[in-house]
Motif scaffolding. Structure first.
Motif, PDB file in Angstrom:
ATOM      1  N   PHE A  87       3.931  14.087   4.874  1.00  0.00           N
ATOM      2  CA  PHE A  87       3.699  14.048   3.434  1.00  0.00           C
ATOM      3  C   PHE A  87       3.657  12.618   2.914  1.00  0.00           C
ATOM      4  CE2 PHE A  87       5.657  13.496  -0.748  1.00  0.00           C
ATOM      5  CZ  PHE A  87       4.685  14.088  -1.523  1.00  0.00           C
ATOM      6  N   ILE A  88       4.622  11.803   3.317  1.00  0.00           N
ATOM      7  CA  ILE A  88       4.695  10.429   2.817  1.00  0.00           C
ATOM      8  C   ILE A  88       3.480   9.634   3.270  1.00  0.00           C
ATOM      9  CG2 ILE A  88       5.977   8.259   2.989  1.00  0.00           C
ATOM     10  CD1 ILE A  88       8.525   9.927   2.780  1.00  0.00           C
ATOM     11  N   THR A  89       3.062   9.814   4.516  1.00  0.00           N
ATOM     12  CA  THR A  89       1.871   9.124   5.014  1.00  0.00           C
ATOM     13  C   THR A  89       0.652   9.496   4.175  1.00  0.00           C
ATOM     14  OG1 THR A  89       2.777   9.093   7.252  1.00  0.00           O
ATOM     15  CG2 THR A  89       0.397   8.781   7.041  1.00  0.00           C
ATOM     16  N   GLU A  90       0.474  10.775   3.911  1.00  0.00           N
ATOM     17  CA  GLU A  90      -0.669  11.255   3.118  1.00  0.00           C
ATOM     18  C   GLU A  90      -0.591  10.760   1.681  1.00  0.00           C
ATOM     19  OE1 GLU A  90      -4.273  12.773   2.715  1.00  0.00           O
ATOM     20  OE2 GLU A  90      -3.164  12.795   4.614  1.00  0.00           O
ATOM     21  N   MET A  91       0.610  10.803   1.098  1.00  0.00           N
ATOM     22  CA  MET A  91       0.788  10.383  -0.281  1.00  0.00           C
ATOM     23  C   MET A  91       0.514   8.888  -0.447  1.00  0.00           C
ATOM     24  SD  MET A  91       2.961   9.319  -3.005  1.00  0.00           S
ATOM     25  CE  MET A  91       4.301   8.782  -2.043  1.00  0.00           C
ATOM     26  N   ILE A  92       0.942   8.093   0.510  1.00  0.00           N
ATOM     27  CA  ILE A  92       0.705   6.653   0.431  1.00  0.00           C
ATOM     28  C   ILE A  92      -0.793   6.364   0.522  1.00  0.00           C
ATOM     29  CG2 ILE A  92       1.015   4.469   1.683  1.00  0.00           C
ATOM     30  CD1 ILE A  92       3.913   5.389   2.209  1.00  0.00           C
ATOM     31  N   LYS A  93      -1.508   7.109   1.353  1.00  0.00           N
ATOM     32  CA  LYS A  93      -2.966   6.937   1.442  1.00  0.00           C
ATOM     33  C   LYS A  93      -3.633   7.264   0.115  1.00  0.00           C
ATOM     34  CE  LYS A  93      -3.500   7.980   6.357  1.00  0.00           C
ATOM     35  NZ  LYS A  93      -3.953   9.003   7.312  1.00  0.00           N
ATOM     36  N   LYS A  94      -3.191   8.348  -0.527  1.00  0.00           N
ATOM     37  CA  LYS A  94      -3.784   8.774  -1.798  1.00  0.00           C
ATOM     38  C   LYS A  94      -3.472   7.812  -2.945  1.00  0.00           C
ATOM     39  CE  LYS A  94      -3.867  13.758  -1.038  1.00  0.00           C
ATOM     40  NZ  LYS A  94      -3.246  15.045  -1.411  1.00  0.00           N
ATOM     41  N   GLN A  95      -2.291   7.196  -2.898  1.00  0.00           N
ATOM     42  CA  GLN A  95      -1.850   6.327  -3.993  1.00  0.00           C
ATOM     43  C   GLN A  95      -1.696   4.882  -3.527  1.00  0.00           C
ATOM     44  OE1 GLN A  95       1.524   7.880  -6.166  1.00  0.00           O
ATOM     45  NE2 GLN A  95       0.938   9.967  -5.684  1.00  0.00           N
ATOM     46  N   GLU A  96      -2.606   4.455  -2.672  1.00  0.00           N
ATOM     47  CA  GLU A  96      -2.526   3.115  -2.095  1.00  0.00           C
ATOM     48  C   GLU A  96      -2.397   2.032  -3.165  1.00  0.00           C
ATOM     49  OE1 GLU A  96      -4.784   0.459   1.300  1.00  0.00           O
ATOM     50  OE2 GLU A  96      -5.933   1.988   0.249  1.00  0.00           O
ATOM     51  N   ALA A  97      -3.154   2.148  -4.238  1.00  0.00           N
ATOM     52  CA  ALA A  97      -3.135   1.124  -5.296  1.00  0.00           C
ATOM     53  C   ALA A  97      -1.732   0.949  -5.885  1.00  0.00           C
ATOM     54  CB  ALA A  97      -4.127   1.485  -6.390  1.00  0.00           C
ATOM     55  N   ARG A  98      -1.011   2.048  -6.049  1.00  0.00           N
ATOM     56  CA  ARG A  98       0.355   2.009  -6.599  1.00  0.00           C
ATOM     57  C   ARG A  98       1.281   1.182  -5.696  1.00  0.00           C
ATOM     58  NH1 ARG A  98       4.106   7.373  -6.697  1.00  0.00           N
ATOM     59  NH2 ARG A  98       6.057   6.366  -7.217  1.00  0.00           N
ATOM     60  N   PHE A  99       1.140   1.352  -4.386  1.00  0.00           N
ATOM     61  CA  PHE A  99       2.018   0.651  -3.454  1.00  0.00           C
ATOM     62  C   PHE A  99       1.594  -0.802  -3.256  1.00  0.00           C
ATOM     63  CE2 PHE A  99       2.642   5.130  -2.676  1.00  0.00           C
ATOM     64  CZ  PHE A  99       4.020   5.207  -2.713  1.00  0.00           C
ATOM     65  N   ILE A 100       0.306  -1.046  -3.293  1.00  0.00           N
ATOM     66  CA  ILE A 100      -0.185  -2.428  -3.202  1.00  0.00           C
ATOM     67  C   ILE A 100       0.281  -3.208  -4.430  1.00  0.00           C
ATOM     68  CG2 ILE A 100      -2.281  -3.844  -3.289  1.00  0.00           C
ATOM     69  CD1 ILE A 100      -1.618  -2.748  -0.501  1.00  0.00           C
ATOM     70  N   GLU A 101       0.298  -2.541  -5.583  1.00  0.00           N
ATOM     71  CA  GLU A 101       0.772  -3.191  -6.810  1.00  0.00           C
ATOM     72  C   GLU A 101       2.219  -3.664  -6.643  1.00  0.00           C
ATOM     73  OE1 GLU A 101       1.479  -2.313 -11.553  1.00  0.00           O
ATOM     74  OE2 GLU A 101       0.613  -0.751 -10.303  1.00  0.00           O
ATOM     75  N   PHE A 102       3.037  -2.867  -5.952  1.00  0.00           N
ATOM     76  CA  PHE A 102       4.420  -3.274  -5.703  1.00  0.00           C
ATOM     77  C   PHE A 102       4.451  -4.608  -4.958  1.00  0.00           C
ATOM     78  CE2 PHE A 102       7.900  -3.640  -2.662  1.00  0.00           C
ATOM     79  CZ  PHE A 102       8.979  -3.671  -3.520  1.00  0.00           C
ATOM     80  N   PHE A 103       3.644  -4.735  -3.899  1.00  0.00           N
ATOM     81  CA  PHE A 103       3.636  -5.984  -3.131  1.00  0.00           C
ATOM     82  C   PHE A 103       3.076  -7.149  -3.947  1.00  0.00           C
ATOM     83  CE2 PHE A 103       3.991  -2.926   0.344  1.00  0.00           C
ATOM     84  CZ  PHE A 103       5.016  -3.505   1.076  1.00  0.00           C
ATOM     85  N   ASN A 104       2.158  -6.858  -4.863  1.00  0.00           N
ATOM     86  CA  ASN A 104       1.580  -7.909  -5.698  1.00  0.00           C
ATOM     87  C   ASN A 104       2.482  -8.311  -6.867  1.00  0.00           C
ATOM     88  OD1 ASN A 104      -0.834  -8.353  -4.299  1.00  0.00           O
ATOM     89  ND2 ASN A 104      -1.829  -6.623  -5.315  1.00  0.00           N
ATOM     90  N   GLU A 105       3.297  -7.395  -7.354  1.00  0.00           N
ATOM     91  CA  GLU A 105       4.044  -7.646  -8.597  1.00  0.00           C
ATOM     92  C   GLU A 105       5.557  -7.727  -8.426  1.00  0.00           C
ATOM     93  OE1 GLU A 105       2.316  -8.347 -11.286  1.00  0.00           O
ATOM     94  OE2 GLU A 105       0.433  -7.845 -10.268  1.00  0.00           O
ATOM     95  N   SER A 106       6.105  -7.332  -7.292  1.00  0.00           N
ATOM     96  CA  SER A 106       7.565  -7.303  -7.134  1.00  0.00           C
ATOM     97  C   SER A 106       8.150  -8.701  -7.310  1.00  0.00           C
ATOM     98  CB  SER A 106       7.940  -6.732  -5.771  1.00  0.00           C
ATOM     99  OG  SER A 106       7.408  -7.547  -4.744  1.00  0.00           O
TER     100      SER A 106
END
Length: 150
Positions: A87-106
């Motif tokens: 589930f987590i693997t699939e969810m991260i693929k679907k919401q990639e932009a959300r997680f990339i934003e974390f690396f860009n903005e943290s």
């Protein structure tokens, strides 16, 4: 943090946990939005399947009677762990932009620790390389991150 509205069933235990005195049906699930691990009590005569999406928000729930509470890590069954990884693997693929934003903005939590360092497997050197690369140009995808951080 907003409340979970939907959850994905990781495992359905029609007789509850083995070796316990309660024979109450339970479902182990993960919330779609905040990835909250939950124990759910299904309605009577309801059968749940692993991977099934169920409504757990306010108001009338068709398959879930109530939310028992958070699912503690030590209670997660092996079958649920396998579903969780999928589930987590699939969810991260679907919401990639959300997680990339974390690396860009943290940012830094304090002078000694950064949010990125809290991720498993991330040390100071890796964190510093991420910060250096994002300063030059924001990451656009995991593939971009992977290519630039080698």
């Amino acid at each position: 943090m907003e409340k979970e509205q939907y959850a994905i069933i990781l495992e359905y235990l029609p007789n509850g946990y083995p070796l316990t005195m309660k024979m109450m049906p339970l479902a182990q699930a993960i919330g779609e939005t905040n990835l909250t691990l939950l124990e759910l009590v299904p309605r009577r005569e309801t059968n749940l399947e692993a991977g099934e999406r169920v409504y757990i928000g306010e108001g009338k729930r068709d398959k879930i009677y109530y939310i028992l509470g958070r699912l503690h890590r030590e209670k997660i069954t092996e079958s649920a762990k396998a579903q969780l990884k999928e589930f987590i693997t699939e969810m991260i693929k679907k919401q990639e932009a959300r997680f990339i934003e974390f690396f860009n903005e943290s940012g830094a939590i304090n002078k000694r620790i950064h949010q990125i360092e809290l991720l498993p497997g991330m040390g100071k050197k890796h964190m510093q390389e991420i910060l250096k690369q994002r300063k030059e140009k924001k990451f656009v995808s995991f593939e971009d991150m992977n290519n630039r951080l080698q």
